[in-house]
Design an enzyme around this catalytic site. Structure first.
Site, PDB file in Angstrom:
ATOM      1  N   THR A  60      31.545  17.706 -20.666  1.00 61.51           N
ATOM      2  CA  THR A  60      32.388  18.792 -20.398  1.00 61.51           C
ATOM      3  C   THR A  60      33.707  18.007 -19.878  1.00 61.51           C
ATOM      4  O   THR A  60      33.917  17.085 -19.319  1.00 61.51           O
ATOM      5  CB  THR A  60      32.196  19.691 -19.488  1.00 61.51           C
ATOM      6  N   SER A  62      38.247  17.120 -21.020  1.00 64.48           N
ATOM      7  CA  SER A  62      39.040  16.759 -22.099  1.00 64.48           C
ATOM      8  C   SER A  62      38.327  15.432 -22.950  1.00 64.48           C
ATOM      9  O   SER A  62      38.765  15.498 -24.326  1.00 64.48           O
ATOM     10  CB  SER A  62      40.538  16.609 -21.689  1.00 64.48           C
ATOM     11  N   ASP A 118      29.635  11.909 -21.814  1.00 64.39           N
ATOM     12  CA  ASP A 118      30.199  12.693 -20.973  1.00 64.39           C
ATOM     13  C   ASP A 118      31.520  11.780 -20.130  1.00 64.39           C
ATOM     14  O   ASP A 118      31.444  10.608 -20.219  1.00 64.39           O
ATOM     15  CB  ASP A 118      29.302  13.250 -19.746  1.00 64.39           C
ATOM     16  N   LYS A 138      32.096  13.120 -10.575  1.00 58.89           N
ATOM     17  CA  LYS A 138      32.130  14.038 -11.500  1.00 58.89           C
ATOM     18  C   LYS A 138      32.572  15.590 -11.201  1.00 58.89           C
ATOM     19  O   LYS A 138      32.098  15.789  -9.775  1.00 58.89           O
ATOM     20  CB  LYS A 138      30.963  14.160 -12.616  1.00 58.89           C
ATOM     21  N   GLY A 139      32.797  16.482 -11.900  1.00 63.48           N
ATOM     22  CA  GLY A 139      32.923  17.896 -11.514  1.00 63.48           C
ATOM     23  C   GLY A 139      34.431  18.441 -11.341  1.00 63.48           C
ATOM     24  O   GLY A 139      34.775  19.709 -10.891  1.00 63.48           O
ATOM     25  N   GLY A 140      35.243  17.265 -11.640  1.00 64.43           N
ATOM     26  CA  GLY A 140      36.723  18.069 -11.971  1.00 64.43           C
ATOM     27  C   GLY A 140      36.887  19.356 -12.690  1.00 64.43           C
ATOM     28  O   GLY A 140      37.844  19.985 -12.423  1.00 64.43           O
ATOM     29  N   GLY A 141      35.966  19.337 -13.509  1.00 63.15           N
ATOM     30  CA  GLY A 141      35.856  20.740 -14.680  1.00 63.15           C
ATOM     31  C   GLY A 141      34.919  21.635 -13.983  1.00 63.15           C
ATOM     32  O   GLY A 141      34.635  22.637 -14.940  1.00 63.15           O
ATOM     33  N   GLU A 155      26.207  19.069 -15.622  1.00 63.24           N
ATOM     34  CA  GLU A 155      26.088  17.793 -16.196  1.00 63.24           C
ATOM     35  C   GLU A 155      25.152  16.816 -15.750  1.00 63.24           C
ATOM     36  O   GLU A 155      24.607  16.073 -16.301  1.00 63.24           O
ATOM     37  CB  GLU A 155      27.452  17.237 -15.693  1.00 63.24           C
TER      38      GLU A 155
HETATM   39  C1  5RP Z   1      33.749  17.929 -15.613  1.00 61.39           C
HETATM   40  C2  5RP Z   1      33.858  16.518 -15.713  1.00 61.39           C
HETATM   41  C3  5RP Z   1      34.563  15.889 -16.289  1.00 61.39           C
HETATM   42  O1  5RP Z   1      33.824  14.801 -17.090  1.00 61.39           O
HETATM   43  C4  5RP Z   1      35.610  15.180 -15.677  1.00 61.39           C
HETATM   44  O2  5RP Z   1      36.315  15.996 -14.884  1.00 61.39           O
HETATM   45  C5  5RP Z   1      36.595  14.361 -16.504  1.00 61.39           C
HETATM   46  O3  5RP Z   1      37.290  15.279 -17.223  1.00 61.39           O
HETATM   47  P1  5RP Z   1      38.244  14.437 -18.332  1.00 61.39           P
HETATM   48  O4  5RP Z   1      37.633  14.027 -19.462  1.00 61.39           O
HETATM   49  O5  5RP Z   1      39.160  15.918 -18.527  1.00 61.39           O
HETATM   50  O6  5RP Z   1      39.250  13.766 -17.713  1.00 61.39           O
HETATM   51  O7  5RP Z   1      33.026  16.097 -14.606  1.00 61.39           O
HETATM   52  O8  5RP Z   1      32.890  18.665 -14.618  1.00 61.39           O
END
Ligand code: 5RP
Length: 233
Positions: free
Chosen positions: A28, A30, A83, A96-99, A105
């Site tokens: 998950t 971008s 991922d 992880k977990g920004g999204g 995940e």
């Molecule tokens: C989502 C995540 C993403 O992998 C993480 O936030 C990186 O995101 P991006 O590819 O948009 O920089 O852990 O929960």
């Protein structure tokens, strides 16, 4: 190249690891979104793979691209998960977990023989923690759990502010699993393993965003090209 082009470059390299018949975990964010787009184009061209998504957003994207989707109940073991990550250290430990998707995940990555991280090289850090550590907690007893999480962080020798993640309208963010996220602003994590052990003992703490010993390799894209960490093939 702009950061998005770099993310796409890393995603394209990860696509080379995909073989017909593989069972794949789809991340998950971008960067993972680029991978799913590229995979969708290959599927449209006849590639046969079976995939499990790590979020409702990725599930919707993959289905729209015509990718055959499964669940961990139907397909409990996967060959490869691709991922993104918010931070990666030289030992392949991740935040992880920004999204807000790190619970699924982590389950999906742990069900996979290999987890490959794709990112632009700005995600590589000497020490984890500048990015706030996401901690998913159940809504019941939120304040009690918040205090217990704060105590656990302190007992692990770390310190920093805990902030309830909110939506743009100010309400508490709700994850795909109907939980909330506390973001721990720790700035630098001295001992990630000790912190993970302390957090794991907190009732009401569902999952934290420290991925330790889970990633097998990382594909990092920068202006100088691709950099590979760990085992990619
Ligand atoms: C989502 C995540 C993403 O992998 C993480 O936030 C990186 O995101 P991006 O590819 O948009 O920089 O852990 O929960």
């Amino acid at each position: 190249m702009n950061p998005d082009d770099l993310k796409k470059l890393a995603a394209a390299r990860a696509l080379e690891l995909v073989r017909p018949g593989m069972r794949l975990g789809l991340g998950t964010g971008s960067t993972a979104k680029h991978f799913v787009d590229l995979l969708g184009a290959r599927v449209a061209g006849g590639l046969d793979v079976l995939c499990v998504a790590t979020s409702q957003a990725t599930q919707a994207q993959a289905l729209a691209l015509g990718i055959t989707m499964s669940s961990l109940d139907e397909t409990p073991e996967l060959d490869l998960t691709v991922d993104g990550a918010d931070e990666i250290d030289p030992e392949l430990r991740l935040i992880k977990g920004g999204g807000a998707a790190h619970l699924r995940e982590k389950i999906v990555a742990s069900a996979s023989r290999r987890m490959i991280v794709i990112a632009d090289e700005t995600k590589l850090v000497e020490r984890l923690g500048r990015y706030p550590l996401p901690i998913e907690v159940v809504p019941f007893g939120l304040e009690t759990t918040r205090r217990a999480v704060a105590t656990a962080i302190e007992s692990a020798g770390e310190s920093g502010e805990l902030v309830l993640r909110r939506r743009p309208d100010g309400s508490a963010l709700v994850t795909d699993n109907a939980n909330h996220i506390l973001d721990a602003h720790l700035h630098a994590i001295g001992a990630p393993e000790r912190l993970a052990t302390a957090l794991n003992a907190v009732p009401g703490m569902v999952e934290h965003g420290l991925f330790l010993g889970i990633a097998s390799g990382a594909i990092l894209a920068g202006e100088g090209g691709l950099r590979l960490l760990g085992a990619i093939e």
